[in-house]
Motif scaffolding. Structure first.
Motif, PDB file in Angstrom:
ATOM      1  N   GLY A  55      33.742  28.346  32.065  1.00  0.00           N
ATOM      2  CA  GLY A  55      32.414  27.735  32.035  1.00  0.00           C
ATOM      3  C   GLY A  55      31.988  27.253  30.661  1.00  0.00           C
ATOM      4  N   LEU A  56      32.898  27.284  29.689  1.00  0.00           N
ATOM      5  CA  LEU A  56      32.537  26.908  28.320  1.00  0.00           C
ATOM      6  C   LEU A  56      32.299  25.410  28.210  1.00  0.00           C
ATOM      7  N   GLY A  57      31.201  25.025  27.577  1.00  0.00           N
ATOM      8  CA  GLY A  57      30.897  23.621  27.340  1.00  0.00           C
ATOM      9  C   GLY A  57      29.733  23.136  28.182  1.00  0.00           C
ATOM     10  N   SER A  58      29.294  21.914  27.903  1.00  0.00           N
ATOM     11  CA  SER A  58      28.180  21.292  28.612  1.00  0.00           C
ATOM     12  C   SER A  58      28.615  19.882  28.990  1.00  0.00           C
ATOM     13  N   TYR A  59      28.617  19.580  30.303  1.00  0.00           N
ATOM     14  CA  TYR A  59      29.259  18.370  30.790  1.00  0.00           C
ATOM     15  C   TYR A  59      28.282  17.467  31.545  1.00  0.00           C
ATOM     16  N   GLU A  60      28.397  16.180  31.288  1.00  0.00           N
ATOM     17  CA  GLU A  60      27.591  15.197  31.999  1.00  0.00           C
ATOM     18  C   GLU A  60      28.059  15.071  33.442  1.00  0.00           C
ATOM     19  N   TRP A  61      29.384  15.162  33.669  1.00  0.00           N
ATOM     20  CA  TRP A  61      29.944  15.016  35.007  1.00  0.00           C
ATOM     21  C   TRP A  61      30.934  16.137  35.282  1.00  0.00           C
ATOM     22  N   ILE A  62      30.814  16.764  36.459  1.00  0.00           N
ATOM     23  CA  ILE A  62      31.757  17.791  36.901  1.00  0.00           C
ATOM     24  C   ILE A  62      32.362  17.309  38.209  1.00  0.00           C
ATOM     25  N   GLY A  63      33.643  16.959  38.170  1.00  0.00           N
ATOM     26  CA  GLY A  63      34.323  16.430  39.347  1.00  0.00           C
ATOM     27  C   GLY A  63      34.658  17.538  40.334  1.00  0.00           C
ATOM     28  N   CYS A  64      34.568  17.202  41.618  1.00  0.00           N
ATOM     29  CA  CYS A  64      34.853  18.188  42.658  1.00  0.00           C
ATOM     30  C   CYS A  64      35.597  17.509  43.806  1.00  0.00           C
ATOM     31  N   GLY A  65      36.158  18.338  44.682  1.00  0.00           N
ATOM     32  CA  GLY A  65      36.827  17.797  45.856  1.00  0.00           C
ATOM     33  C   GLY A  65      38.275  17.445  45.588  1.00  0.00           C
ATOM     34  N   ALA A  66      38.672  16.256  46.023  1.00  0.00           N
ATOM     35  CA  ALA A  66      40.069  15.831  45.937  1.00  0.00           C
ATOM     36  C   ALA A  66      40.628  16.012  44.537  1.00  0.00           C
TER      37      ALA A  66
ATOM     38  N   PRO B  57      31.684  14.007  43.439  1.00  0.00           N
ATOM     39  CA  PRO B  57      32.906  13.956  44.244  1.00  0.00           C
ATOM     40  C   PRO B  57      33.946  12.990  43.679  1.00  0.00           C
ATOM     41  N   ILE B  58      35.184  13.403  43.803  1.00  0.00           N
ATOM     42  CA  ILE B  58      36.327  12.573  43.401  1.00  0.00           C
ATOM     43  C   ILE B  58      36.921  11.925  44.648  1.00  0.00           C
ATOM     44  N   TYR B  59      37.156  10.625  44.571  1.00  0.00           N
ATOM     45  CA  TYR B  59      37.826   9.904  45.653  1.00  0.00           C
ATOM     46  C   TYR B  59      39.097   9.283  45.096  1.00  0.00           C
ATOM     47  N   THR B  60      40.160   9.358  45.879  1.00  0.00           N
ATOM     48  CA  THR B  60      41.443   8.832  45.418  1.00  0.00           C
ATOM     49  C   THR B  60      41.888   7.610  46.208  1.00  0.00           C
ATOM     50  N   ASP B  61      41.041   7.145  47.136  1.00  0.00           N
ATOM     51  CA  ASP B  61      41.383   5.923  47.866  1.00  0.00           C
ATOM     52  C   ASP B  61      40.116   5.253  48.354  1.00  0.00           C
ATOM     53  N   TYR B  62      40.213   3.964  48.556  1.00  0.00           N
ATOM     54  CA  TYR B  62      39.058   3.151  48.933  1.00  0.00           C
ATOM     55  C   TYR B  62      38.536   3.501  50.322  1.00  0.00           C
ATOM     56  N   ASP B  63      39.435   3.670  51.291  1.00  0.00           N
ATOM     57  CA  ASP B  63      38.993   3.897  52.668  1.00  0.00           C
ATOM     58  C   ASP B  63      38.124   5.145  52.779  1.00  0.00           C
ATOM     59  N   THR B  64      38.530   6.224  52.117  1.00  0.00           N
ATOM     60  CA  THR B  64      37.756   7.465  52.185  1.00  0.00           C
ATOM     61  C   THR B  64      36.404   7.294  51.509  1.00  0.00           C
ATOM     62  N   PHE B  65      36.395   6.590  50.387  1.00  0.00           N
ATOM     63  CA  PHE B  65      35.129   6.348  49.695  1.00  0.00           C
ATOM     64  C   PHE B  65      34.204   5.482  50.540  1.00  0.00           C
ATOM     65  N   GLU B  66      34.750   4.423  51.140  1.00  0.00           N
ATOM     66  CA  GLU B  66      33.938   3.541  51.986  1.00  0.00           C
ATOM     67  C   GLU B  66      33.338   4.321  53.151  1.00  0.00           C
ATOM     68  N   ALA B  67      34.140   5.194  53.760  1.00  0.00           N
ATOM     69  CA  ALA B  67      33.643   5.982  54.885  1.00  0.00           C
ATOM     70  C   ALA B  67      32.521   6.921  54.437  1.00  0.00           C
TER      71      ALA B  67
ATOM     72  N   PHE C 189      36.369   7.756  40.804  1.00  0.00           N
ATOM     73  CA  PHE C 189      37.398   7.090  41.604  1.00  0.00           C
ATOM     74  C   PHE C 189      38.719   7.195  40.860  1.00  0.00           C
ATOM     75  N   ASP C 190      39.625   7.991  41.422  1.00  0.00           N
ATOM     76  CA  ASP C 190      40.866   8.351  40.726  1.00  0.00           C
ATOM     77  C   ASP C 190      42.068   7.942  41.558  1.00  0.00           C
ATOM     78  N   ASN C 191      42.243   6.615  41.718  1.00  0.00           N
ATOM     79  CA  ASN C 191      43.405   6.148  42.471  1.00  0.00           C
ATOM     80  C   ASN C 191      44.586   5.981  41.515  1.00  0.00           C
ATOM     81  N   GLU C 192      45.682   6.601  41.876  1.00  0.00           N
ATOM     82  CA  GLU C 192      46.860   6.610  41.013  1.00  0.00           C
ATOM     83  C   GLU C 192      48.120   6.441  41.855  1.00  0.00           C
TER      84      GLU C 192
ATOM     85  N   THR D  22      38.875   6.080  36.936  1.00  0.00           N
ATOM     86  CA  THR D  22      39.863   6.778  36.106  1.00  0.00           C
ATOM     87  C   THR D  22      41.274   6.404  36.544  1.00  0.00           C
ATOM     88  N   PRO D  23      41.639   5.130  36.452  1.00  0.00           N
ATOM     89  CA  PRO D  23      42.925   4.694  37.008  1.00  0.00           C
ATOM     90  C   PRO D  23      44.118   5.141  36.174  1.00  0.00           C
ATOM     91  N   SER D  24      45.261   5.205  36.852  1.00  0.00           N
ATOM     92  CA  SER D  24      46.512   5.504  36.140  1.00  0.00           C
ATOM     93  C   SER D  24      47.677   4.892  36.909  1.00  0.00           C
TER      94      SER D  24
END
Length: 289
Positions: free
Chosen positions: A74-85, A104-114, A129-132, A166-168
């Motif tokens: 829990g150390l630190g102070s964060y603007e964004w905390i990613g969760c899920g996928a 929430p983290i999404y790794t594909d467009y279809d799931t995010f759109e839904a 959005f972390d599609n890789e 956050t692409p890669s």
């Protein structure tokens, strides 16, 4: 041309020239001629940051995944905390549900759109959005990552959702093209440079070259750089992390801190535990206590 037409024309010009920059109301409000126009403008604005007072750590905005934050104690102070996928690296379905205040983290467009169409994500919220090129992104999207990044960013823009991209990819040339595509439409773009940890000169060159290219596409978009305690399963030294952070902090607006737990045999040394002691010492060395 009336005053309202002038305001609309100027707003159009700003959108076209600055992409999805974070507009500050101090710039726009003097142009408004009525409260009703202000409401209409807000509904039409690109995706904005959800926090008017960003959470700063060592003077910058930081992002972390909830499982990595657990490793850090829990150390630190964060603007964004990613969760899920992707917060449970060994399985695509074993992660815990998102908690209030997490993004929430999404790794594909279809799931995010839904998620958008079903009302799971609504205006004013933030997504990552972390599609890789990995198992979490469908093969048809992996073959054309830029297309789906743009579609996802435009969808977020239409719905007033803050969109952190956050692409890669496998090669730097591919990653750069994806970063540039993201920068045109996203709210925030993150440079996944953490694979270069343990080599500060390579890390800094990667980040600075990418930042310069992004700034030609979008001069104002907030940029994050990835840092990891154990990139690709190999521990990073505190000294290298501090040197990398120091070398690029003046060029980016924040960092994505990774402390993944890497299973053996890929995970070496402290990597199966995420190297919390490295992260804690790093944060202490840059002034976070």
């Amino acid at each position: 041309m009336g005053s309202m037409d002038t305001a609309l024309a100027l707003f159009d010009c700003l959108v076209q020239t600055a992409g999805v920059m974070r507009f500050r109301w101090a710039v726009v409000l003097p142009l408004l001629v009525s409260a009703s126009f202000a409401v209409a403008l807000l509904g039409a604005a690109p995706a904005q940051a959800t926090s008017s007072s960003p959470t700063l750590m060592a003077g910058q905005e930081w992002m972390v995944k909830d499982n990595d934050l657990a490793v850090l104690g829990g150390l630190g102070s964060y603007e964004w905390i990613g969760c899920g996928a992707t917060t449970a690296p060994l399985t695509s379905t074993g992660y815990a549900p998102c908690q209030p205040g997490e993004d929430p983290i999404y790794t594909d467009y279809d799931t995010f759109e839904a998620a958008v169409e079903s009302g799971q994500v609504t205006s004013g919220e933030t997504v990552i959005f972390d599609n890789e090129d990995w198992q979490y992104t469908p093969s048809w999207e992996r073959r054309n990552q830029e297309k789906y990044q743009v579609l996802a960013a435009l969808l977020a823009m239409r719905h007033g959702i803050t969109f952190i991209n956050t692409p890669s990819a496998k090669t730097y040339a591919q990653i750069l093209q994806e970063d540039l595509a993201a920068a045109r439409y996203a709210s925030v773009v993150e440079i996944q440079a953490q694979a270069n940890d343990r080599n500060p000169s390579s890390y800094e060159a990667h980040v600075l070259k990418t930042v310069a290219a992004i700034r030609k596409v979008n001069p104002t978009i907030p940029i994050l750089a990835g840092l990891a305690t154990d990139a690709l399963g190999r521990p990073t030294t505190v000294r290298d992390m501090v040197e990398e952070y120091t070398g690029v902090k003046s060029y980016v607006q924040g960092f994505w801190l990774n402390a993944n737990t890497w299973a053996s045999p890929r995970g070496r040394g402290c990597a199966p535990e995420g190297c919390p002691q490295i992260a804690q010492q790093f944060l202490d060395d840059i002034g976070v206590h």
